[in-house]
Design a protein around this motif. Structure first.
Motif, PDB file in Angstrom:
ATOM      1  N   ILE A   1      -0.575 -11.364  -5.451  1.00  0.00           N
ATOM      2  CA  ILE A   1      -1.276 -10.120  -5.790  1.00  0.00           C
ATOM      3  C   ILE A   1      -0.503  -8.905  -5.293  1.00  0.00           C
ATOM      4  O   ILE A   1      -0.235  -7.958  -6.045  1.00  0.00           O
ATOM      5  N   PHE A   2      -0.118  -8.933  -4.011  1.00  0.00           N
ATOM      6  CA  PHE A   2       0.508  -7.751  -3.430  1.00  0.00           C
ATOM      7  C   PHE A   2       1.936  -7.558  -3.935  1.00  0.00           C
ATOM      8  O   PHE A   2       2.384  -6.420  -4.097  1.00  0.00           O
ATOM      9  N   GLN A   3       2.637  -8.627  -4.213  1.00  0.00           N
ATOM     10  CA  GLN A   3       3.980  -8.457  -4.765  1.00  0.00           C
ATOM     11  C   GLN A   3       3.923  -8.031  -6.233  1.00  0.00           C
ATOM     12  O   GLN A   3       4.835  -7.338  -6.709  1.00  0.00           O
ATOM     13  N   SER A   4       2.878  -8.414  -6.936  1.00  0.00           N
ATOM     14  CA  SER A   4       2.703  -7.913  -8.304  1.00  0.00           C
ATOM     15  C   SER A   4       2.432  -6.411  -8.295  1.00  0.00           C
ATOM     16  O   SER A   4       2.967  -5.663  -9.130  1.00  0.00           O
ATOM     17  N   LEU A   5       1.621  -5.966  -7.336  1.00  0.00           N
ATOM     18  CA  LEU A   5       1.381  -4.531  -7.201  1.00  0.00           C
ATOM     19  C   LEU A   5       2.655  -3.788  -6.817  1.00  0.00           C
ATOM     20  O   LEU A   5       2.892  -2.663  -7.272  1.00  0.00           O
ATOM     21  N   MET A   6       3.491  -4.424  -5.984  1.00  0.00           N
ATOM     22  CA  MET A   6       4.787  -3.826  -5.660  1.00  0.00           C
ATOM     23  C   MET A   6       5.645  -3.678  -6.906  1.00  0.00           C
ATOM     24  O   MET A   6       6.317  -2.653  -7.097  1.00  0.00           O
TER      25      MET A   6
ATOM     26  N   LEU B   1       0.832  -1.207   0.000  1.00  0.00           N
ATOM     27  CA  LEU B   1       0.000   0.000   0.000  1.00  0.00           C
ATOM     28  C   LEU B   1       0.866   1.257   0.000  1.00  0.00           C
ATOM     29  O   LEU B   1       0.571   2.228  -0.707  1.00  0.00           O
ATOM     30  N   LEU B   2       1.940   1.242   0.789  1.00  0.00           N
ATOM     31  CA  LEU B   2       2.844   2.384   0.838  1.00  0.00           C
ATOM     32  C   LEU B   2       3.475   2.645  -0.530  1.00  0.00           C
ATOM     33  O   LEU B   2       3.554   3.803  -0.981  1.00  0.00           O
ATOM     34  N   SER B   3       3.921   1.591  -1.198  1.00  0.00           N
ATOM     35  CA  SER B   3       4.570   1.766  -2.506  1.00  0.00           C
ATOM     36  C   SER B   3       3.574   2.232  -3.562  1.00  0.00           C
ATOM     37  O   SER B   3       3.897   3.075  -4.405  1.00  0.00           O
ATOM     38  N   VAL B   4       2.345   1.698  -3.514  1.00  0.00           N
ATOM     39  CA  VAL B   4       1.333   2.090  -4.497  1.00  0.00           C
ATOM     40  C   VAL B   4       0.936   3.559  -4.301  1.00  0.00           C
ATOM     41  O   VAL B   4       0.838   4.327  -5.272  1.00  0.00           O
ATOM     42  N   VAL B   5       0.690   3.950  -3.047  1.00  0.00           N
ATOM     43  CA  VAL B   5       0.306   5.342  -2.776  1.00  0.00           C
ATOM     44  C   VAL B   5       1.419   6.300  -3.169  1.00  0.00           C
ATOM     45  O   VAL B   5       1.166   7.365  -3.739  1.00  0.00           O
ATOM     46  N   GLN B   6       2.675   5.923  -2.894  1.00  0.00           N
ATOM     47  CA  GLN B   6       3.795   6.783  -3.262  1.00  0.00           C
ATOM     48  C   GLN B   6       3.932   6.875  -4.776  1.00  0.00           C
ATOM     49  O   GLN B   6       4.253   7.944  -5.318  1.00  0.00           O
ATOM     50  N   ALA B   7       3.690   5.754  -5.476  1.00  0.00           N
ATOM     51  CA  ALA B   7       3.759   5.773  -6.939  1.00  0.00           C
ATOM     52  C   ALA B   7       2.687   6.687  -7.518  1.00  0.00           C
ATOM     53  O   ALA B   7       2.938   7.431  -8.479  1.00  0.00           O
TER      54      ALA B   7
END
Length: 300
Positions: free
Chosen positions: A191-196, A101-107
Protein backbone atom coordinates in the motif's frame (compact mmCIF):
# COMPACT_ATOMS: atom_id res chain seq x y z
CA UNK A 1 38.36 -10.25 16.57
CA UNK A 2 38.77 -11.68 13.05
CA UNK A 3 38.88 -9.76 9.78
CA UNK A 4 35.18 -10.26 9.10
CA UNK A 5 34.30 -8.62 12.39
CA UNK A 6 36.76 -5.79 11.73
CA UNK A 7 35.16 -5.08 8.33
CA UNK A 8 31.72 -5.34 9.93
CA UNK A 9 32.74 -2.82 12.60
CA UNK A 10 34.21 -0.40 10.03
CA UNK A 11 31.02 -0.49 7.96
CA UNK A 12 28.93 -0.02 11.06
CA UNK A 13 30.92 2.95 12.39
CA UNK A 14 31.21 4.64 8.98
CA UNK A 15 27.41 4.63 8.68
CA UNK A 16 26.24 5.19 12.25
CA UNK A 17 28.54 8.14 12.95
CA UNK A 18 27.36 10.31 10.03
CA UNK A 19 23.84 8.95 10.46
CA UNK A 20 23.57 10.05 14.09
CA UNK A 21 25.03 13.50 13.31
CA UNK A 22 22.79 14.05 10.28
CA UNK A 23 19.56 12.95 11.95
CA UNK A 24 20.34 15.00 15.05
CA UNK A 25 20.92 18.09 12.90
CA UNK A 26 17.60 17.57 11.10
CA UNK A 27 15.77 16.85 14.36
CA UNK A 28 17.14 19.87 16.23
CA UNK A 29 16.70 22.26 13.30
CA UNK A 30 13.02 21.46 12.85
CA UNK A 31 12.29 21.30 16.58
CA UNK A 32 13.62 24.83 17.11
CA UNK A 33 12.14 26.37 13.96
CA UNK A 34 9.82 28.68 15.99
CA UNK A 35 12.91 30.03 17.76
CA UNK A 36 14.39 30.86 14.35
CA UNK A 37 11.33 32.93 13.53
CA UNK A 38 9.92 30.36 11.09
CA UNK A 39 6.45 28.89 11.37
CA UNK A 40 6.42 25.11 11.64
CA UNK A 41 4.79 23.50 8.62
CA UNK A 42 3.20 20.02 8.28
CA UNK A 43 6.24 18.78 6.33
CA UNK A 44 8.50 19.83 9.23
CA UNK A 45 6.69 17.53 11.67
CA UNK A 46 6.95 14.65 9.18
CA UNK A 47 10.70 15.26 8.82
CA UNK A 48 11.09 15.33 12.64
CA UNK A 49 9.33 11.98 12.88
CA UNK A 50 11.43 10.51 10.07
CA UNK A 51 14.64 11.59 11.81
CA UNK A 52 13.37 10.11 15.09
CA UNK A 53 12.53 6.80 13.38
CA UNK A 54 15.98 6.76 11.80
CA UNK A 55 17.59 7.24 15.21
CA UNK A 56 15.64 4.27 16.59
CA UNK A 57 16.86 2.14 13.68
CA UNK A 58 20.47 3.21 14.19
CA UNK A 59 20.38 2.55 17.95
CA UNK A 60 18.68 -0.84 17.72
CA UNK A 61 20.85 -1.99 14.82
CA UNK A 62 23.92 -0.78 16.72
CA UNK A 63 23.01 -2.83 19.77
CA UNK A 64 22.41 -5.91 17.61
CA UNK A 65 25.69 -5.49 15.74
CA UNK A 66 27.71 -4.98 18.93
CA UNK A 67 26.19 -8.12 20.39
CA UNK A 68 26.94 -10.05 17.19
CA UNK A 69 30.52 -8.86 16.70
CA UNK A 70 31.60 -9.36 20.30
CA UNK A 71 29.53 -12.54 20.86
CA UNK A 72 27.51 -11.05 23.71
CA UNK A 73 24.67 -13.52 23.79
CA UNK A 74 23.13 -12.78 27.18
CA UNK A 75 23.92 -9.15 27.97
CA UNK A 76 20.51 -7.84 26.81
CA UNK A 77 18.41 -10.21 28.88
CA UNK A 78 14.87 -11.25 28.03
CA UNK A 79 13.31 -7.76 28.25
CA UNK A 80 16.21 -6.18 26.39
CA UNK A 81 15.95 -8.66 23.53
CA UNK A 82 12.21 -8.12 23.19
CA UNK A 83 12.61 -4.33 23.25
CA UNK A 84 15.48 -4.17 20.74
CA UNK A 85 13.93 -6.54 18.18
CA UNK A 86 10.44 -5.03 18.58
CA UNK A 87 11.69 -1.45 18.17
CA UNK A 88 13.87 -2.41 15.19
CA UNK A 89 10.90 -3.98 13.38
CA UNK A 90 8.58 -1.11 14.27
CA UNK A 91 11.12 1.57 13.26
CA UNK A 92 11.42 -0.06 9.84
CA UNK A 93 7.65 0.17 9.41
CA UNK A 94 7.60 3.76 10.65
CA UNK A 95 10.28 4.64 8.12
CA UNK A 96 8.16 3.22 5.28
CA UNK A 97 5.01 5.01 6.43
CA UNK A 98 6.71 8.34 7.16
CA UNK A 99 8.62 8.43 3.87
CA UNK A 100 5.36 7.71 2.07
CA UNK A 101 3.51 10.46 3.98
CA UNK A 102 6.29 12.94 3.21
CA UNK A 103 6.17 12.16 -0.53
CA UNK A 104 2.36 12.31 -0.67
CA UNK A 105 2.17 15.64 1.20
CA UNK A 106 4.90 17.11 -1.01
CA UNK A 107 3.11 15.89 -4.14
CA UNK A 108 -0.12 17.55 -2.96
CA UNK A 109 1.76 20.72 -2.01
CA UNK A 110 3.12 21.33 -5.52
CA UNK A 111 0.00 20.18 -7.35
CA UNK A 112 -1.90 22.89 -9.27
CA UNK A 113 -4.33 24.93 -7.23
CA UNK A 114 -7.15 23.82 -9.50
CA UNK A 115 -6.49 20.18 -8.65
CA UNK A 116 -8.90 18.33 -6.35
CA UNK A 117 -5.92 17.04 -4.35
CA UNK A 118 -5.26 20.52 -2.93
CA UNK A 119 -8.30 20.06 -0.67
CA UNK A 120 -6.39 17.26 1.10
CA UNK A 121 -3.36 19.43 1.78
CA UNK A 122 -2.75 19.72 5.57
CA UNK A 123 -2.73 23.36 6.65
CA UNK A 124 -1.12 22.98 10.09
CA UNK A 125 1.39 20.65 11.73
CA UNK A 126 -1.30 19.46 14.16
CA UNK A 127 -3.17 17.81 11.30
CA UNK A 128 -0.22 15.45 10.81
CA UNK A 129 -0.31 14.13 14.39
CA UNK A 130 -3.25 11.69 13.81
CA UNK A 131 -1.37 10.08 10.91
CA UNK A 132 1.73 9.61 13.07
CA UNK A 133 -0.32 8.09 15.89
CA UNK A 134 -1.96 5.67 13.44
CA UNK A 135 1.48 4.69 12.13
CA UNK A 136 2.70 3.88 15.66
CA UNK A 137 -0.41 1.89 16.56
CA UNK A 138 -0.49 -0.03 13.26
CA UNK A 139 3.21 -0.89 13.22
CA UNK A 140 3.12 -1.75 16.90
CA UNK A 141 0.32 -4.23 16.28
CA UNK A 142 1.97 -5.99 13.34
CA UNK A 143 5.20 -6.28 15.34
CA UNK A 144 3.54 -7.44 18.55
CA UNK A 145 4.09 -11.13 17.81
CA UNK A 146 7.82 -10.60 18.45
CA UNK A 147 7.10 -9.90 22.10
CA UNK A 148 6.01 -13.52 22.49
CA UNK A 149 8.61 -15.24 20.33
CA UNK A 150 11.81 -13.36 21.20
CA UNK A 151 13.77 -14.63 24.19
CA UNK A 152 17.08 -13.82 25.80
CA UNK A 153 19.66 -16.55 26.18
CA UNK A 154 19.51 -16.51 29.98
CA UNK A 155 15.73 -17.10 30.08
CA UNK A 156 15.55 -19.69 27.33
CA UNK A 157 14.59 -23.24 28.13
CA UNK A 158 17.21 -25.37 26.35
CA UNK A 159 14.61 -28.02 25.52
CA UNK A 160 12.63 -25.53 23.43
CA UNK A 161 13.44 -25.25 19.71
CA UNK A 162 14.69 -21.77 18.92
CA UNK A 163 16.79 -19.97 16.30
CA UNK A 164 19.75 -17.83 17.32
CA UNK A 165 19.48 -14.48 15.47
CA UNK A 166 22.86 -13.03 16.37
CA UNK A 167 22.00 -11.58 19.76
CA UNK A 168 18.79 -13.24 20.96
CA UNK A 169 16.70 -16.31 20.26
CA UNK A 170 13.49 -16.56 18.26
CA UNK A 171 11.05 -19.30 19.16
CA UNK A 172 9.23 -21.20 16.47
CA UNK A 173 5.71 -19.89 15.92
CA UNK A 174 2.65 -21.55 14.50
CA UNK A 175 2.32 -21.26 10.75
CA UNK A 176 -1.06 -19.52 11.05
CA UNK A 177 0.31 -16.77 13.27
CA UNK A 178 3.41 -16.40 11.10
CA UNK A 179 1.42 -16.00 7.89
CA UNK A 180 -1.04 -13.55 9.43
CA UNK A 181 1.72 -11.16 10.47
CA UNK A 182 3.67 -11.66 7.24
CA UNK A 183 0.51 -10.87 5.27
CA UNK A 184 -0.05 -7.68 7.30
CA UNK A 185 3.55 -6.57 6.72
CA UNK A 186 3.28 -7.32 3.01
CA UNK A 187 -0.01 -5.45 2.75
CA UNK A 188 1.55 -2.44 4.50
CA UNK A 189 4.55 -2.40 2.19
CA UNK A 190 2.43 -2.78 -0.96
CA UNK A 191 0.00 0.00 0.00
CA UNK A 192 2.61 2.53 1.07
CA UNK A 193 5.00 1.82 -1.78
CA UNK A 194 2.12 2.13 -4.24
CA UNK A 195 1.37 5.55 -2.77
CA UNK A 196 5.05 6.40 -3.14
CA UNK A 197 4.87 5.43 -6.80
CA UNK A 198 1.80 7.59 -7.38
CA UNK A 199 3.31 10.59 -5.57
CA UNK A 200 6.65 10.24 -7.38
CA UNK A 201 4.90 10.20 -10.75
CA UNK A 202 2.82 13.22 -9.78
CA UNK A 203 5.86 15.16 -8.56
CA UNK A 204 7.89 14.28 -11.65
CA UNK A 205 5.06 15.46 -13.91
CA UNK A 206 4.65 18.74 -12.03
CA UNK A 207 8.42 19.31 -12.05
CA UNK A 208 8.47 18.75 -15.80
CA UNK A 209 5.64 21.26 -16.29
CA UNK A 210 7.41 23.75 -14.04
CA UNK A 211 10.65 23.31 -15.97
CA UNK A 212 8.92 24.00 -19.29
CA UNK A 213 7.19 27.05 -17.82
CA UNK A 214 10.45 28.39 -16.41
CA UNK A 215 12.27 27.92 -19.71
CA UNK A 216 9.49 29.74 -21.48
CA UNK A 217 9.33 32.71 -19.11
CA UNK A 218 12.92 33.14 -18.02
CA UNK A 219 16.43 32.64 -19.21
CA UNK A 220 18.45 29.65 -18.07
CA UNK A 221 20.18 31.85 -15.47
CA UNK A 222 16.88 32.41 -13.71
CA UNK A 223 15.94 28.72 -13.98
CA UNK A 224 18.90 27.78 -11.80
CA UNK A 225 17.40 29.72 -8.90
CA UNK A 226 14.56 27.35 -8.09
CA UNK A 227 12.01 28.30 -5.45
CA UNK A 228 12.03 26.42 -2.10
CA UNK A 229 9.07 24.25 -3.11
CA UNK A 230 10.94 22.90 -6.13
CA UNK A 231 14.11 22.22 -4.14
CA UNK A 232 12.02 20.45 -1.50
CA UNK A 233 10.31 18.36 -4.16
CA UNK A 234 13.62 17.29 -5.68
CA UNK A 235 14.94 16.30 -2.24
CA UNK A 236 11.81 14.24 -1.53
CA UNK A 237 12.08 12.52 -4.92
CA UNK A 238 15.74 11.65 -4.28
CA UNK A 239 14.88 10.52 -0.76
CA UNK A 240 12.10 8.24 -1.94
CA UNK A 241 14.27 6.79 -4.72
CA UNK A 242 17.01 5.99 -2.20
CA UNK A 243 14.48 4.38 0.12
CA UNK A 244 13.13 2.12 -2.63
CA UNK A 245 16.62 1.14 -3.78
CA UNK A 246 17.78 0.24 -0.26
CA UNK A 247 14.47 -1.46 0.57
CA UNK A 248 14.38 -3.73 -2.48
CA UNK A 249 18.08 -4.52 -2.33
CA UNK A 250 17.67 -5.53 1.32
CA UNK A 251 14.52 -7.52 0.48
CA UNK A 252 16.25 -9.46 -2.32
CA UNK A 253 19.30 -10.14 -0.17
CA UNK A 254 17.17 -11.26 2.79
CA UNK A 255 15.15 -13.54 0.53
CA UNK A 256 18.32 -15.06 -0.91
CA UNK A 257 19.83 -15.41 2.57
CA UNK A 258 16.71 -17.14 3.90
CA UNK A 259 16.33 -19.37 0.86
CA UNK A 260 19.94 -20.54 0.73
CA UNK A 261 20.46 -20.52 4.52
CA UNK A 262 23.97 -19.22 3.94
CA UNK A 263 26.05 -17.27 6.45
CA UNK A 264 28.69 -15.76 4.20
CA UNK A 265 30.36 -12.79 5.86
CA UNK A 266 30.23 -10.71 2.66
CA UNK A 267 26.45 -11.03 2.47
CA UNK A 268 26.08 -10.17 6.14
CA UNK A 269 28.23 -7.05 5.72
CA UNK A 270 26.20 -5.99 2.69
CA UNK A 271 23.02 -6.49 4.70
CA UNK A 272 24.36 -4.21 7.46
CA UNK A 273 25.14 -1.57 4.82
CA UNK A 274 21.62 -1.84 3.38
CA UNK A 275 19.96 -1.70 6.80
CA UNK A 276 21.85 1.44 7.83
CA UNK A 277 22.37 3.03 4.42
CA UNK A 278 19.01 4.76 4.09
CA UNK A 279 18.76 6.02 7.68
CA UNK A 280 22.31 7.42 7.45
CA UNK A 281 21.99 8.91 3.96
CA UNK A 282 18.46 10.37 4.17
CA UNK A 283 19.21 13.27 6.56
CA UNK A 284 21.83 14.66 4.20
CA UNK A 285 19.35 14.57 1.33
CA UNK A 286 17.01 16.65 3.50
CA UNK A 287 19.83 18.97 4.56
CA UNK A 288 20.69 19.59 0.89
CA UNK A 289 17.32 21.30 0.38
CA UNK A 290 18.51 24.17 2.59
CA UNK A 291 21.81 24.57 0.73
CA UNK A 292 21.44 26.47 -2.51
CA UNK A 293 23.37 29.13 -4.39
CA UNK A 294 22.54 32.73 -3.45
CA UNK A 295 20.06 34.43 -5.72
CA UNK A 296 22.13 37.20 -7.28
CA UNK A 297 18.99 38.59 -8.89
CA UNK A 298 17.16 39.03 -5.61
CA UNK A 299 17.54 42.80 -5.74
CA UNK A 300 15.84 42.89 -9.12
Amino acid sequence: MNWNNIIHTIIFLSLTGPGIVGNMLIFIRHIYMPALGTEKKPVDLIVIHLAFSNMITICTTGIKDIATVFYFRNFLGDIGCKAVVFLARMARGLSICTTCLLSVVQAITISPRTSLWTKLKPQTACQIIPFILVFWIFNGLISSNLLSYIKGGSSLNRSVAATFIGHCYMLQSRHTIKWIFLSLMTLRDVIFQSLMGWSSGSMALNLYKHHKRVLYLYSSRFANNSPPEIRATWSVLILMTCFLLFYWADFILSFYHGFTVTHESILLNIKVFLELGYVSFSPYVLISRYIHPPNVFHAH
